[in-house]
Design a protein around this motif. Structure first.
Motif, PDB file in Angstrom:
ATOM      1  N   ARG A  62       0.838  -1.203   0.000  1.00 38.11           N
ATOM      2  CA  ARG A  62       0.000   0.000   0.000  1.00 38.11           C
ATOM      3  C   ARG A  62       0.872   1.251   0.000  1.00 38.11           C
ATOM      4  NH1 ARG A  62      -1.909   1.281   5.556  1.00 38.11           N
ATOM      5  NH2 ARG A  62      -3.124  -0.642   5.472  1.00 38.11           N
ATOM      6  N   GLN A  68      -1.693   5.432 -13.414  1.00 35.98           N
ATOM      7  CA  GLN A  68      -3.061   5.349 -12.907  1.00 35.98           C
ATOM      8  C   GLN A  68      -4.069   5.359 -14.058  1.00 35.98           C
ATOM      9  OE1 GLN A  68      -3.616   8.642 -10.241  1.00 35.98           O
ATOM     10  NE2 GLN A  68      -2.029   7.963  -8.822  1.00 35.98           N
ATOM     11  N   GLU A 116      -2.625   3.727  -3.461  1.00 37.65           N
ATOM     12  CA  GLU A 116      -2.166   2.842  -4.535  1.00 37.65           C
ATOM     13  C   GLU A 116      -1.741   1.499  -3.953  1.00 37.65           C
ATOM     14  OE1 GLU A 116      -0.382   5.983  -7.812  1.00 37.65           O
ATOM     15  OE2 GLU A 116       1.008   5.069  -6.377  1.00 37.65           O
ATOM     16  N   TYR A 117      -1.964   0.441  -4.751  1.00 40.92           N
ATOM     17  CA  TYR A 117      -1.535  -0.903  -4.372  1.00 40.92           C
ATOM     18  C   TYR A 117      -0.606  -1.429  -5.455  1.00 40.92           C
ATOM     19  CZ  TYR A 117      -5.205  -0.463  -0.915  1.00 40.92           C
ATOM     20  OH  TYR A 117      -5.980  -0.022   0.132  1.00 40.92           O
ATOM     21  N   LEU A 118       0.614  -1.782  -5.058  1.00 40.19           N
ATOM     22  CA  LEU A 118       1.631  -2.192  -6.010  1.00 40.19           C
ATOM     23  C   LEU A 118       2.122  -3.606  -5.708  1.00 40.19           C
ATOM     24  CD1 LEU A 118       2.339   1.036  -5.025  1.00 40.19           C
ATOM     25  CD2 LEU A 118       3.601   0.849  -7.156  1.00 40.19           C
ATOM     26  N   LEU A 136       1.616  -1.262 -10.781  1.00 36.95           N
ATOM     27  CA  LEU A 136       0.437  -0.712 -10.118  1.00 36.95           C
ATOM     28  C   LEU A 136      -0.734  -1.662 -10.348  1.00 36.95           C
ATOM     29  CD1 LEU A 136      -0.745   1.746  -8.566  1.00 36.95           C
ATOM     30  CD2 LEU A 136      -1.322   2.734 -10.799  1.00 36.95           C
ATOM     31  N   VAL A 144      -6.079   1.119  -7.331  1.00 37.83           N
ATOM     32  CA  VAL A 144      -6.083   2.518  -6.904  1.00 37.83           C
ATOM     33  C   VAL A 144      -7.433   2.839  -6.271  1.00 37.83           C
ATOM     34  CG1 VAL A 144      -5.945   4.934  -7.623  1.00 37.83           C
ATOM     35  CG2 VAL A 144      -4.486   3.230  -8.731  1.00 37.83           C
ATOM     36  N   SER A 200     -12.796   3.450  -6.949  1.00 37.96           N
ATOM     37  CA  SER A 200     -11.709   2.473  -6.965  1.00 37.96           C
ATOM     38  C   SER A 200     -11.659   1.760  -8.308  1.00 37.96           C
ATOM     39  CB  SER A 200     -11.896   1.437  -5.845  1.00 37.96           C
ATOM     40  OG  SER A 200     -11.946   2.055  -4.579  1.00 37.96           O
ATOM     41  N   TYR A 238      -8.955  -1.349 -10.529  1.00 33.00           N
ATOM     42  CA  TYR A 238      -7.885  -2.315 -10.316  1.00 33.00           C
ATOM     43  C   TYR A 238      -7.667  -3.157 -11.565  1.00 33.00           C
ATOM     44  CZ  TYR A 238     -12.257  -4.671  -9.161  1.00 33.00           C
ATOM     45  OH  TYR A 238     -13.544  -5.129  -9.190  1.00 33.00           O
TER      46      TYR A 238
END
Length: 274
Positions: free
Chosen positions: A97, A108, A148-150, A157, A160, A175, A177
Motif C-alpha cells: 500500500r 493510474q 495505490e496498491y503495487l 500498479l 487505486v 476504486s 484495479y
C-alpha cells in the motif's frame, strides 16, 4: 461595519436519465456544490446523511418513484472478516500500500482504462479522457488521498482508490484495479485494507457508496459484516439483504422541497474567543 450572513448551500436536481444499476429505471440526483472555506464541514455533514462526493459536487439519489439506492458504510468496531475475506487478504500479501496526495499519473490512467474497457465498457465513464481523469482525481476541495496498491516483486500498479478522509471515517470515492486478476478479488481486498487503515487511524467508519438491492454490480457490499445503510433519515444495521426490495412505488420518494428541508447543515458561524 456591514455584516453579511453566510450563504446556505443551494440544492438542485438533475434531469432524469437511465439508471446504471437497475434496468428500465430512470435516475435523478439531488446535488449541491462543494466549495469555499467550509467545504470540509459540509462534506462531513452531508456524507453522514447519505450524500457522496464527485469532484466539487455532493449528490444523493432522488428518483421519482424508486428508493432502492441506499448509502452504505462499515462500522469498523462491528466488522469481522469472513473466511472468504481472510483468504482474500492472504492471496494479496504480495501487495504494498502507498498513500499519496491526490495527483493523477500516467500509470493510474492506464490502469483505469484497462479496468473500464474490461468491466464497464458501456458505462458513463467509458469515454473519459486523461484530462477528465485528472480532474476526477485532483479536483477536491477537501482532505483526499490516492491509495495505490503495487506488486512488491514487479512494482506494477495493481489497484487505486481515491479516498476522502472524513471526521468520522474514510470514504472510498472511486476504486479501480487490474481486471486480469479476478482470483485476487481486488475490489474486496481494497475495502478490507481500508477497514485496516480506519482501525489504525482510530476512525469508526468506512463509507462504501451505494448498495442497491437487485443490482449484481452492488451485491458484494452486503457481504461485509458491520454494514449499515442510511434509511428513513438514519443509519441502521444491515439485517438480511433479502428483506430489502428494489420495487418501485409512486410514494417512495419525498418531494424535493421536503427532502431539502430535512437536510441538516453544519454550523459554519465563526467562533469568538473571549
Amino acid at each position: 461595519m456591514r455584516h453579511t450572513l453566510p450563504l446556505a448551500p443551494q440544492f438542485y436536481v438533475t434531469a432524469p436519465q437511465p439508471c446504471p444499476y437497475l434496468d428500465g429505471r430512470m435516475e435523478r440526483k439531488l446535488f449541491t456544490a462543494l466549495q469555499g472555506e467550509n467545504a470540509e464541514k459540509l462534506n462531513d455533514s452531508l456524507s453522514q446523511q447519505g450524500f457522496r462526493r464527485s469532484q466539487n459536487v455532493l449528490y444523493r439519489p432522488s428518483c421519482a418513484d424508486c428508493s432502492a439506492c441506499l448509502s452504505a458504510r462499515i462500522d469498523v468496531s462491528a466488522f469481522q472478516p469472513s473466511k472468504s475475506q481472510k483468504r482474500t487478504i492472504k492471496r494479496n500479501e504480495n501487495l504494498e500500500r502507498r498513500a499519496t496526495s491526490p495527483w493523477a499519473t500516467e500509470d493510474q490512467y492506464a490502469l483505469f482504462r484497462d479496468y473500464l474497457d474490461s468491466r464497464h465498457a458501456d458505462g458513463g465513464m467509458a469515454d473519459m479522457d486523461v484530462f477528465e481523469f485528472a480532474a476526477m482525481i485532483e479536483e477536491t476541495p477537501i482532505r483526499s488521498r490516492v491509495i495505490e496498491y503495487l506488486d512488491k516483486t514487479s512494482g506494477d500498479l495493481i489497484g487505486v482508490s481515491l479516498t476522502d478522509v472524513l471526521s468520522d471515517g474514510l470514504s472510498m470515492v472511486y476504486s479501480f484495479y487490474a481486471p486480469d486478476m479476478q482470483r485476487h478479488s481486488l475490489g474486496t481486498y481494497m475495502i478490507l485494507d481500508h477497514v485496516q487503515i480506519a482501525i489504525e487511524a482510530n476512525l469508526p467508519y468506512v463509507y462504501l457508496g451505494y448498495w442497491v438491492p437487485g443490482s449484481q454490480k452492488m451485491g458484494y457490499k452486503s457481504k461485509f459484516s458491520g454494514l449499515e445503510v442510511y434509511l428513513g433519515g438514519r443509519w441502521q444495521k444491515m439485517r438480511d439483504p433479502e428483506n430489502f426490495s428494489p420495487d418501485t412505488h409512486p410514494l417512495s420518494t419525498d418531494p424535493i422541497a421536503e427532502q431539502v428541508a430535512n437536510i441538516s447543515l453544519p454550523d459554519t458561524r465563526p467562533t469568538h474567543k473571549p
